[in-house]
Design an enzyme around this catalytic site. Structure first.
Site, PDB file in Angstrom:
ATOM      1  N   HIS A 156       0.818  -1.227   0.000  1.00 38.07           N
ATOM      2  CA  HIS A 156       0.000   0.000   0.000  1.00 38.07           C
ATOM      3  C   HIS A 156       0.850   1.275   0.000  1.00 38.07           C
ATOM      4  CE1 HIS A 156       0.746  -0.330   4.347  1.00 38.07           C
ATOM      5  NE2 HIS A 156       0.454   0.970   4.421  1.00 38.07           N
ATOM      6  N   ASP A 157       2.019   1.244   0.643  1.00 36.73           N
ATOM      7  CA  ASP A 157       2.859   2.445   0.716  1.00 36.73           C
ATOM      8  C   ASP A 157       4.095   2.355  -0.176  1.00 36.73           C
ATOM      9  OD1 ASP A 157       1.601   4.362   2.230  1.00 36.73           O
ATOM     10  OD2 ASP A 157       2.481   3.710   4.148  1.00 36.73           O
ATOM     11  N   LYS A 162       6.138   5.292  -1.326  1.00 39.58           N
ATOM     12  CA  LYS A 162       7.067   6.045  -0.469  1.00 39.58           C
ATOM     13  C   LYS A 162       8.517   5.908  -0.918  1.00 39.58           C
ATOM     14  CE  LYS A 162       4.464   6.333   3.884  1.00 39.58           C
ATOM     15  NZ  LYS A 162       4.360   5.790   5.255  1.00 39.58           N
ATOM     16  N   HIS A 198       2.771   9.968  -2.615  1.00 34.49           N
ATOM     17  CA  HIS A 198       3.125   8.550  -2.546  1.00 34.49           C
ATOM     18  C   HIS A 198       1.982   7.656  -3.025  1.00 34.49           C
ATOM     19  CE1 HIS A 198       0.999   8.308   1.407  1.00 34.49           C
ATOM     20  NE2 HIS A 198       1.024   6.995   1.253  1.00 34.49           N
ATOM     21  N   HIS A 258      -5.620   6.535   1.047  1.00 40.21           N
ATOM     22  CA  HIS A 258      -5.777   7.780   1.824  1.00 40.21           C
ATOM     23  C   HIS A 258      -7.026   8.556   1.436  1.00 40.21           C
ATOM     24  CE1 HIS A 258      -2.142   7.403   4.158  1.00 40.21           C
ATOM     25  NE2 HIS A 258      -1.454   7.140   3.051  1.00 40.21           N
ATOM     26  N   ASP A 296      -4.453   0.880   8.287  1.00 42.06           N
ATOM     27  CA  ASP A 296      -3.254   1.721   8.255  1.00 42.06           C
ATOM     28  C   ASP A 296      -3.249   2.714   9.418  1.00 42.06           C
ATOM     29  OD1 ASP A 296      -0.876   2.737   7.197  1.00 42.06           O
ATOM     30  OD2 ASP A 296      -1.917   4.175   5.879  1.00 42.06           O
TER      31      ASP A 296
HETATM   32  P1  C2E Z   1       1.921   6.636   8.296  1.00 37.02           P
HETATM   33  O1  C2E Z   1       2.853   7.064   9.343  1.00 37.02           O
HETATM   34  O2  C2E Z   1       1.928   5.187   7.940  1.00 37.02           O
HETATM   35  O3  C2E Z   1       0.488   7.027   8.693  1.00 37.02           O
HETATM   36  C1  C2E Z   1      -0.611   6.540   8.030  1.00 37.02           C
HETATM   37  C2  C2E Z   1      -1.843   7.320   8.343  1.00 37.02           C
HETATM   38  O4  C2E Z   1      -2.147   7.196   9.743  1.00 37.02           O
HETATM   39  C3  C2E Z   1      -1.735   8.801   8.128  1.00 37.02           C
HETATM   40  O5  C2E Z   1      -1.964   9.146   6.796  1.00 37.02           O
HETATM   41  C4  C2E Z   1      -2.835   9.326   9.034  1.00 37.02           C
HETATM   42  O6  C2E Z   1      -4.078   9.135   8.435  1.00 37.02           O
HETATM   43  C5  C2E Z   1      -2.774   8.388  10.222  1.00 37.02           C
HETATM   44  N1  C2E Z   1      -1.925   9.001  11.248  1.00 37.02           N
HETATM   45  C6  C2E Z   1      -0.622   8.761  11.529  1.00 37.02           C
HETATM   46  N2  C2E Z   1      -0.218   9.514  12.563  1.00 37.02           N
HETATM   47  C7  C2E Z   1      -1.254  10.262  12.951  1.00 37.02           C
HETATM   48  C8  C2E Z   1      -1.470  11.251  13.977  1.00 37.02           C
HETATM   49  O7  C2E Z   1      -0.567  11.572  14.764  1.00 37.02           O
HETATM   50  N3  C2E Z   1      -2.704  11.811  14.074  1.00 37.02           N
HETATM   51  C9  C2E Z   1      -3.698  11.457  13.249  1.00 37.02           C
HETATM   52  N4  C2E Z   1      -4.912  12.043  13.380  1.00 37.02           N
HETATM   53  N5  C2E Z   1      -3.565  10.527  12.260  1.00 37.02           N
HETATM   54  C10 C2E Z   1      -2.349   9.958  12.136  1.00 37.02           C
HETATM   55  P2  C2E Z   1      -1.442  10.539   6.288  1.00 37.02           P
HETATM   56  O8  C2E Z   1      -1.717  11.613   7.255  1.00 37.02           O
HETATM   57  O9  C2E Z   1      -1.975  10.706   4.907  1.00 37.02           O
HETATM   58  O10 C2E Z   1       0.088  10.329   6.214  1.00 37.02           O
HETATM   59  C11 C2E Z   1       0.679   9.525   5.255  1.00 37.02           C
HETATM   60  C12 C2E Z   1       2.088   9.306   5.583  1.00 37.02           C
HETATM   61  O11 C2E Z   1       2.780  10.550   5.574  1.00 37.02           O
HETATM   62  C13 C2E Z   1       2.340   8.733   6.978  1.00 37.02           C
HETATM   63  O12 C2E Z   1       2.202   7.386   6.957  1.00 37.02           O
HETATM   64  C14 C2E Z   1       3.749   9.202   7.228  1.00 37.02           C
HETATM   65  O13 C2E Z   1       4.674   8.385   6.548  1.00 37.02           O
HETATM   66  C15 C2E Z   1       3.785  10.557   6.558  1.00 37.02           C
HETATM   67  N6  C2E Z   1       3.487  11.621   7.512  1.00 37.02           N
HETATM   68  C16 C2E Z   1       2.291  12.134   7.829  1.00 37.02           C
HETATM   69  N7  C2E Z   1       2.433  13.131   8.734  1.00 37.02           N
HETATM   70  C17 C2E Z   1       3.751  13.241   9.020  1.00 37.02           C
HETATM   71  C18 C2E Z   1       4.553  14.080   9.877  1.00 37.02           C
HETATM   72  O14 C2E Z   1       4.053  14.951  10.593  1.00 37.02           O
HETATM   73  N8  C2E Z   1       5.880  13.896   9.885  1.00 37.02           N
HETATM   74  C19 C2E Z   1       6.473  12.939   9.111  1.00 37.02           C
HETATM   75  N9  C2E Z   1       7.768  12.791   9.163  1.00 37.02           N
HETATM   76  N10 C2E Z   1       5.768  12.144   8.277  1.00 37.02           N
HETATM   77  C20 C2E Z   1       4.427  12.294   8.231  1.00 37.02           C
HETATM   78 FE    FE Z   2       0.127   5.669   2.918  1.00 35.87          FE
END
Ligand code: C2E
Ligand code: FE
Ligand code: SIN
Ligand code: SIN
Length: 525
Positions: free
Chosen positions: A380-381, A384, A409, A436, A464
């Site tokens: 799925h990712d 990235k 991504h 997403h 996810d």
């Molecule tokens: P991921 O870390 O695998 O997170 C997948 C999804 O989990 C995120 O999709 C979001 O819907 C949810 N999620 C993860 N952490 C949080 C959180 O702290 N609060 C909330 N409400 N939801 C959360 P999203 O947002 O589309 O992010 C996709 C990917 O982008 C993430 O995959 C991560 O790799 C990256 N990402 C998102 N936000 C950040 C960030 O603030 N810093 C960094 N370094 N990467 C980020």
């Molecule tokens: Fe994703």
């Protein structure tokens, strides 16, 4: 071989001659030695249904029971009623049925008092064939009574024998069912084909040579090159393994194969058998047994059942084979593109796969669809790999520009997978693209809403987020369980498909068991 329905009443001596040396054993039970004498004179040298009599004697009820206890192949007992007691004979009849559980031996009661019949109830309860007054000891009368009784004894024995054979067949079938339920241990289609042929031969006591053939397409395709493949063959056909069915062999069985494929069922011919089933992906499977096949209707039903069973097992195996092919394909593609690109933990990917499968099953998707989603979910990712390290591994929150880069991504993953052929990779392309998206249409990249989002992507979206919140990421710590569950509840109908959220809570204990089993050992990205 269509006469098995009436062979029981066939009075020709075919059946008896098979065991012509064995006499019918007849036990005379009477306390008066004269009666033994007269009976022996009357019956002594007569053959019944091609077999002589062996006359045995017992002079009391007790002695009769002892003899019966020792010899379980006594066919008939000529039984006096009044011996050591008024009802000694009736007691013998009761004991032989109820205590010795011998329901085979036939009984003719003989009474010294003409006109006094034993009660009907006695005759019925102890399965007594006939009763005669001792005055009716003429040769003719005895002969007729004994002949009729031995005939029914013979039929009882044949039915018994048949029932035992049927039970043996049932046991064979149970073995077959066991074998096909452990089909996931069989490593190759060829091994499977071998197993099927062996089982079928064992089931039906066949010694003949056999072939397992797969036919692509319809009956019309039979003659085309490459339409047939011999998966496994025994005896003189062994050299055909992994090759097309040779023309001369095809010609020999063609009428039956045509008939099997046209009618969609197995064909029993005089000198061979063609078992048929169609796996639902389209290929026809033929089990050819070369040699005379004499089967009762019951046997034929078993064979049909077996073929249906095999087809289910075959389906499972093909699906698994496809998954394995796909996985090789995935590994190939990934090793080219990635090379320790992502710090994402392998555990995350495994957990996602298990969550996805549990949710898919709970939502009522078929085993096959759930299996495909599970197999596709690790990708799925995959997009990235196209995101720069500084963004992907940033320890804190992303700014708007970084966020826009990160959001690509989904489309990147789709672009990588969209031209793949295997259905698992097609599924992975959809999941990568849509995982997403949000139920309310506020997600990315296409802003799809509701059921416009593929069910697999709706499942992965929830899996996810559940996994991301429950575990630490480089940009956030793990959340407490209560907060995770609250976030998912809050997302019901906005971020997530309500049905998927309901399924999530229904299988939460299993999801948490997966979480516990597959814990991160290092922090993911
Ligand atoms: P991921 O870390 O695998 O997170 C997948 C999804 O989990 C995120 O999709 C979001 O819907 C949810 N999620 C993860 N952490 C949080 C959180 O702290 N609060 C909330 N409400 N939801 C959360 P999203 O947002 O589309 O992010 C996709 C990917 O982008 C993430 O995959 C991560 O790799 C990256 N990402 C998102 N936000 C950040 C960030 O603030 N810093 C960094 N370094 N990467 C980020
Ligand atoms: Fe994703
Ligand atoms: C046999 O007669 O072949 C066994 C019993 C049955 O299948 O009917
Ligand atoms: C499939 O049928 O392709 C699996 C997911 C779905 O039912 O949409």
């Amino acid at each position: 071989m269509d006469n098995e329905d009436n062979w029981l009443i066939d009075d020709s001596d075919d059946v008896a001659t098979a065991t012509a040396v064995d006499p019918w054993r007849v036990l005379i039970v009477d306390d008066e030695p004269d009666i033994h004498q007269v009976t022996r004179l009357a019956l002594g040298n007569i053959d019944f249904l091609g077999r002589p009599l062996e006359l045995m004697s017992a002079y009391s009820g007790r002695e009769a029971l002892a003899t019966l206890e020792q010899d379980d192949d006594i066919a008939l007992m000529l039984l006096d009623v009044v011996m050591e007691s008024e009802e000694a004979g009736l007691r013998v009849a009761r004991a032989v049925r109820e205590e010795q559980h011998n329901h085979r031996v036939r009984i003719i009661l003989r009474t010294g008092q003409p006109g006094i019949a034993p009660e009907r109830e006695v005759i019925e309860s102890y399965d007594i064939n006939d009763y005669k007054a001792k005055t009716e000891l003429t040769r003719d009368k005895l002969y007729t009574a004994v002949l009729g009784t031995l005939r029914s004894y013979r039929d009882i024995m044949l039915i018994e024998q048949q029932r035992q054979m049927l039970a043996a067949n049932r046991r064979g079938l149970l073995k077959v069912i066991d074998a096909s339920s452990s089909i996931f241990q069989l490593q190759s289609i060829r091994q499977f084909a071998q197993g099927v042929l062996e089982q079928l031969q064992a089931l039906l006591f066949f010694e003949q040579e056999a072939l397992y053939v797969v036919v692509k397409g319809s009956v019309a395709a039979l003659d085309q090159d490459g339409a047939t493949t011999v998966l496994y063959a025994t005896g003189g056909y062994a050299a055909l393994c992994d090759k097309p069915l040779a023309d001369d062999v095809l010609a020999r069985f063609k009428p039956s194969i045509d008939e099997a494929m046209r009618d969609g069922r197995s064909v029993f011919a005089d000198d061979h058998f063609v078992g048929f089933f169609r796996a639902h992906q389209g290929a026809a499977n033929l089990l050819i047994i070369d040699g005379p096949v004499a089967l009762s209707h019951a046997d034929r039903d078993l064979v049909e059942l077996f073929c249906r069973n095999v087809s289910i097992a075959f389906e499972n195996l093909m699906l698994r084979a496809e998954i394995e092919d796909t996985q090789r394909d995935i590994i190939y593609r990934l090793s080219e593109v990635v090379e320790n690109r992502s710090q994402d933990t392998g555990k995350h990917i495994h957990r996602m796969a298990e969550y996805a499968w549990l949710l898919a099953r709970e939502l009522g998707l078929s085993d096959e669809d759930a299996e495909i989603i599970r197999a596709a979910s690790p990708l799925h990712d995959i997009g990235k790999v196209g995101i720069p390290d500084v963004v992907l591994h940033k320890p804190g929150r992303l700014d708007d520009a970084e966020r826009r880069i990160m959001d690509t991504h989904a489309a990147l993953g789709h672009a990588m997978l969209k031209d793949a052929k295997p259905r698992i990779l097609k599924m992975a392309a959809i999941i990568a693209h849509q995982h997403h998206e949000r139920w309310d249409g506020a997600g990315y990249p296409q802003r799809l809403a509701g059921e416009a989002i593929h069910i697999a992507a709706r499942i992965i979206a929830l899996a996810d987020v559940y996994d991301a919140l429950s575990n630490a990421r480089c940009y956030k710590p793990a959340w407490p369980r209560e907060d995770v569950l609250e976030a998912i509840s809050l997302g019901r109908g906005s971020q997530f498909d309500p049905a998927v959220v309901d399924a999530f809570f229904a299988v939460l204990p299993q999801l948490e068991a997966v979480q516990a089993r597959l814990q991160d050992t290092q922090q993911g990205s």
